[in-house]
Design a protein around this motif. Structure first.
Motif, PDB file in Angstrom:
ATOM      1  N   UNK A  38       8.874   8.021  23.631  1.00 40.44           N
ATOM      2  CA  UNK A  38       8.010   9.145  23.274  1.00 40.44           C
ATOM      3  C   UNK A  38       7.469   8.968  21.848  1.00 40.44           C
ATOM      4  N   UNK A  39       6.558   8.035  21.693  1.00 36.73           N
ATOM      5  CA  UNK A  39       5.919   7.801  20.388  1.00 36.73           C
ATOM      6  C   UNK A  39       4.529   7.232  20.638  1.00 36.73           C
ATOM      7  N   UNK A  40       3.694   7.289  19.606  1.00 36.00           N
ATOM      8  CA  UNK A  40       2.313   6.839  19.739  1.00 36.00           C
ATOM      9  C   UNK A  40       2.061   5.635  18.837  1.00 36.00           C
ATOM     10  N   UNK A  41       1.337   4.653  19.381  1.00 41.08           N
ATOM     11  CA  UNK A  41       0.982   3.455  18.617  1.00 41.08           C
ATOM     12  C   UNK A  41      -0.530   3.466  18.421  1.00 41.08           C
ATOM     13  N   UNK A  42      -0.972   3.343  17.176  1.00 34.70           N
ATOM     14  CA  UNK A  42      -2.400   3.357  16.875  1.00 34.70           C
ATOM     15  C   UNK A  42      -2.702   2.435  15.703  1.00 34.70           C
ATOM     16  N   UNK A  43      -3.972   2.084  15.486  1.00 36.65           N
ATOM     17  CA  UNK A  43      -4.309   1.257  14.315  1.00 36.65           C
ATOM     18  C   UNK A  43      -3.894   1.957  13.033  1.00 36.65           C
ATOM     19  N   UNK A  44      -3.626   1.184  11.994  1.00 33.49           N
ATOM     20  CA  UNK A  44      -3.249   1.753  10.709  1.00 33.49           C
ATOM     21  C   UNK A  44      -4.424   2.438  10.030  1.00 33.49           C
ATOM     22  N   UNK A  45      -4.110   3.351   9.126  1.00 34.87           N
ATOM     23  CA  UNK A  45      -5.147   4.076   8.388  1.00 34.87           C
ATOM     24  C   UNK A  45      -5.699   3.219   7.248  1.00 34.87           C
ATOM     25  N   UNK A  46      -6.978   3.462   6.939  1.00 35.18           N
ATOM     26  CA  UNK A  46      -7.648   2.750   5.843  1.00 35.18           C
ATOM     27  C   UNK A  46      -8.258   3.783   4.900  1.00 35.18           C
ATOM     28  N   UNK A  47      -7.933   3.700   3.619  1.00 36.35           N
ATOM     29  CA  UNK A  47      -8.587   4.531   2.601  1.00 36.35           C
ATOM     30  C   UNK A  47      -9.878   3.816   2.220  1.00 36.35           C
ATOM     31  N   UNK A  48     -11.018   4.431   2.554  1.00 36.73           N
ATOM     32  CA  UNK A  48     -12.305   3.748   2.444  1.00 36.73           C
ATOM     33  C   UNK A  48     -12.874   3.699   1.033  1.00 36.73           C
ATOM     34  N   UNK A  49     -12.244   4.383   0.092  1.00 33.97           N
ATOM     35  CA  UNK A  49     -12.687   4.278  -1.313  1.00 33.97           C
ATOM     36  C   UNK A  49     -11.602   4.862  -2.200  1.00 33.97           C
ATOM     37  N   UNK A  50     -10.976   4.007  -2.974  1.00 33.95           N
ATOM     38  CA  UNK A  50      -9.930   4.493  -3.872  1.00 33.95           C
ATOM     39  C   UNK A  50      -9.851   3.607  -5.102  1.00 33.95           C
ATOM     40  N   UNK A  51      -9.524   4.238  -6.215  1.00 33.22           N
ATOM     41  CA  UNK A  51      -9.189   3.518  -7.440  1.00 33.22           C
ATOM     42  C   UNK A  51      -7.661   3.522  -7.515  1.00 33.22           C
ATOM     43  N   UNK A  52      -7.070   2.384  -7.214  1.00 31.03           N
ATOM     44  CA  UNK A  52      -5.609   2.279  -7.196  1.00 31.03           C
ATOM     45  C   UNK A  52      -5.029   2.742  -8.534  1.00 31.03           C
ATOM     46  N   UNK A  53      -5.740   2.438  -9.615  1.00 32.13           N
ATOM     47  CA  UNK A  53      -5.241   2.749 -10.950  1.00 32.13           C
ATOM     48  C   UNK A  53      -4.962   4.242 -11.143  1.00 32.13           C
ATOM     49  N   UNK A  54      -5.678   5.095 -10.415  1.00 27.98           N
ATOM     50  CA  UNK A  54      -5.487   6.530 -10.592  1.00 27.98           C
ATOM     51  C   UNK A  54      -4.145   7.022 -10.066  1.00 27.98           C
ATOM     52  N   UNK A  55      -3.487   6.196  -9.264  1.00 27.60           N
ATOM     53  CA  UNK A  55      -2.130   6.533  -8.847  1.00 27.60           C
ATOM     54  C   UNK A  55      -1.136   6.256  -9.973  1.00 27.60           C
ATOM     55  N   UNK A  56      -1.636   5.651 -11.060  1.00 26.02           N
ATOM     56  CA  UNK A  56      -0.818   5.239 -12.204  1.00 26.02           C
ATOM     57  C   UNK A  56       0.191   4.160 -11.813  1.00 26.02           C
ATOM     58  N   UNK A  57      -0.072   3.515 -10.674  1.00 26.12           N
ATOM     59  CA  UNK A  57       0.800   2.456 -10.181  1.00 26.12           C
ATOM     60  C   UNK A  57       0.011   1.162 -10.052  1.00 26.12           C
ATOM     61  N   UNK A  58       0.677   0.038 -10.300  1.00 27.12           N
ATOM     62  CA  UNK A  58       0.038  -1.243 -10.015  1.00 27.12           C
ATOM     63  C   UNK A  58      -0.066  -1.370  -8.496  1.00 27.12           C
ATOM     64  N   UNK A  59      -0.959  -2.237  -7.973  1.00 29.32           N
ATOM     65  CA  UNK A  59      -1.158  -2.314  -6.523  1.00 29.32           C
ATOM     66  C   UNK A  59       0.124  -2.515  -5.714  1.00 29.32           C
ATOM     67  N   UNK A  60       1.010  -3.380  -6.180  1.00 27.77           N
ATOM     68  CA  UNK A  60       2.230  -3.659  -5.415  1.00 27.77           C
ATOM     69  C   UNK A  60       3.088  -2.413  -5.254  1.00 27.77           C
ATOM     70  N   UNK A  61       3.116  -1.540  -6.271  1.00 28.52           N
ATOM     71  CA  UNK A  61       3.879  -0.305  -6.175  1.00 28.52           C
ATOM     72  C   UNK A  61       3.135   0.760  -5.357  1.00 28.52           C
ATOM     73  N   UNK A  62       1.814   0.763  -5.465  1.00 30.02           N
ATOM     74  CA  UNK A  62       1.011   1.659  -4.625  1.00 30.02           C
ATOM     75  C   UNK A  62       1.287   1.366  -3.151  1.00 30.02           C
ATOM     76  N   UNK A  63       1.323   0.086  -2.796  1.00 30.80           N
ATOM     77  CA  UNK A  63       1.539  -0.314  -1.404  1.00 30.80           C
ATOM     78  C   UNK A  63       2.862   0.208  -0.873  1.00 30.80           C
TER      79      UNK A  63
END
Length: 539
Positions: A38-63
């Protein structure tokens, strides 16, 4: 490997019981098969426009955080770090992102500096844009914020656009409020998207003229409610994005939250998922799987198609999130920065007026646009000061790249009754920006950040809190959970000081973004973003 569940086939608008077989990073077979999972499988989500830096995290930590919400890829404009460090900053983002199993897709920042009316740490001209676009890791020309440059055929702007066309890479737009013949010309220049629409009518006009509209819901700019009614009819031409997302918000949710909100409004789930998963992959030509045979094994397992709570996330067939735990490991990285100003004196923030009225920036909840107000000047000992009762507070932008006199303005709706808050995250040049109830408090907050060479802080009469941001003065060297909690504590403190804004630091960071009308402050002075020229503080 094999995985069973209710498979969500977005393309054919059907859900069926089935089994996915995947190996060597790709899906080999998708078969209909009875089971009791009882679970659903679907394609992953994509953020179509983001400045990773605004999370105050480097990309590896954002991921590490993003995969917990089913995000497998981002379309990322690194212009924040580019404004501080130039191409070196862009290369840092690309290389750090490659250290983890996540699909970052970086663009070539088109506006570094964002305008000629502010001091940035670097310049990326059309020759540098050509160099970046030659790189296969660069997927598109990032948001063309200099829309006046497009409208008036600025030679350098048009060269940047021409190089994107030469390399057959999409061109992102940034055109808040642009309508009529102006938006027609902007689109005809080859610009294909806009994430800055803040009214239904504006977005509809852009869609009807062939532009793709990216529905934005970030930590400060929130346009979901204004634009969501366009999705049922225009789902083929829309995408979801965060633009800027602070770390405490990223701990809670990402694109999955927009899917849940859209479905709760009665929007067809297949249309919602087309916007959240498929359209960014198609528009930008991303190497991201869409749950088809021979695709990259990028997919997620969710509990239901109502809340979209993620159970597992797979990227290239690798399990990167499993039942509450991110399996992406932290990695080591170098600490780049560009911070070269000395501490300030209280007298540096003094402004001696000659007139009785001043222009005041009106900050608006959930918007990057501001209004221009005319207010009575509050003067003590010949100095323009904050008027706490009227909520007209002194604000400053301090050049962090060299020693210059701070620029002064006044702002309404921050609501502080005590102390000050400050940030070296100040879009897009990332000078220090601060607002406070007194020159003393503002000076103290600014100096805390100069001492740390970047960060965000709050000070009261008895306490001071700082989150250091040693990577370019805009990102932390800590993990996402730590930064998210530290930021949340600062956010609480800012509200205890009196701010009624939902995201005071995110709102503050945009008060120096000159390309968004109408009144903003750069390190060089008060700026009218509608007329695109400096204006006077005094009226």
């Amino acid at each position: 490997m094999k995985l069973q569940g209710n498979i969500v086939d977005i393309q054919n608008k059907r859900i069926f019981k089935g089994e996915i077989t995947f190996e060597n990073g790709k899906i080999s077979t998708i078969q209909e098969k009875e089971h009791n999972v009882d679970q659903y499988i679907l394609p992953g989500f994509v953020d179509a426009h983001i400045h990773i830096e605004s999370s105050m995290l480097v990309p590896s930590e954002f991921a590490r955080l993003a995969v917990t919400h089913g995000t497998v890829a981002t379309v990322s404009d690194p212009h924040e770090i580019a404004n501080v460090l130039g191409i070196e900053g862009v290369e840092f983002m690309i290389e750090n992102g490659k250290e983890v199993p996540f699909k970052f897709n970086f663009g070539a920042p088109s506006c570094v500096p964002a305008t000629n009316f502010e001091s940035a740490g670097a310049t990326i001209d059309s020759d540098a844009i050509k160099t970046l676009l030659e790189n296969l890791d660069i997927k598109y020309l990032a948001e063309m914020m200099n829309y006046p440059g497009v409208l008036f055929d600025d030679a350098e702007v048009m060269k940047k656009i021409a190089w994107a066309k030469h390399y057959n890479k999409p061109i992102d737009g940034h055109a808040p409020g642009l309508r009529g013949d102006d938006i027609t010309k902007y689109i005809n220049a080859g610009i294909s998207t806009d994430h800055e629409c803040f009214t239904y009518e504006e977005a509809l006009e852009k869609l009807e003229k062939g532009m793709k509209v990216i529905l934005r819901e970030g930590s400060a700019a929130k346009n979901f409610d204004a634009l969501i009614d366009l999705l049922p009819e225009h789902f083929e031409e829309m995408m979801f994005c965060s633009d800027d997302k602070h770390p405490d918000d990223l701990l809670l949710h990402h694109i999955n939250n927009l899917c849940a909100r859209a479905v709760s409004k009665g929007v067809d789930v297949f249309k919602v998922l087309k916007v959240a998963c498929v359209n960014p992959v198609k528009h930008y030509g991303l190497d991201v799987g869409l749950l088809q045979e021979d695709d990259f094994a990028d997919f997620i397992v969710v509990e239901d198609l109502i809340d979209f709570k993620t159970i597992q996330t797979y990227i290239n067939g690798e399990l990167v999130f499993d039942k509450g735990t991110s399996l992406i490991q932290s990695v080591a990285f170098k600490k780049l920065n560009n911070f070269n100003c000395n501490k300030k004196e209280i007298s540096d923030f003094r402004f001696e007026p000659s007139l009785k009225q001043i222009r005041v920036i009106e900050a608006l909840e959930g918007q990057l646009v501001t209004n221009e107000l005319i207010e009575e000047a509050s003067v003590q000992d010949g100095n323009l000061v904050s008027n706490i009762e009227a909520d007209v507070l002194k604000m400053t932008v301090v050049n962090r790249y060299q020693n210059q006199k701070p620029a002064i303005a006044f702002i309404k709706n921050f609501g502080l009754k005590e102390g000050a808050i400050a940030s070296s995250v100040g879009h897009d040049s990332h000078n220090i920006i601060a607002v406070g109830v007194s020159d003393e408090a503002i000076c103290k907050a600014v100096n805390l950040l100069i001492e740390d060479k970047g960060g965000i802080c709050a000070i009261s009469n008895s306490e001071e809190k700082t989150v250091p941001l040693p990577i370019a003065g805009i990102m932390s060297d800590k993990d996402g959970e730590t930064v998210g909690k530290q930021y949340a504590e600062l956010d609480i403190m800012a509200k205890q000081l009196g701010s009624k804004l939902n995201a005071p630091y995110m709102t503050l960071s945009f008060m120096a973004l000159l390309v968004i009308p109408s009144l903003k402050l750069s390190d060089k002075g008060l700026f009218n973003g509608t007329d695109f020229k400096f204006t006077s503080l005094e009226v």
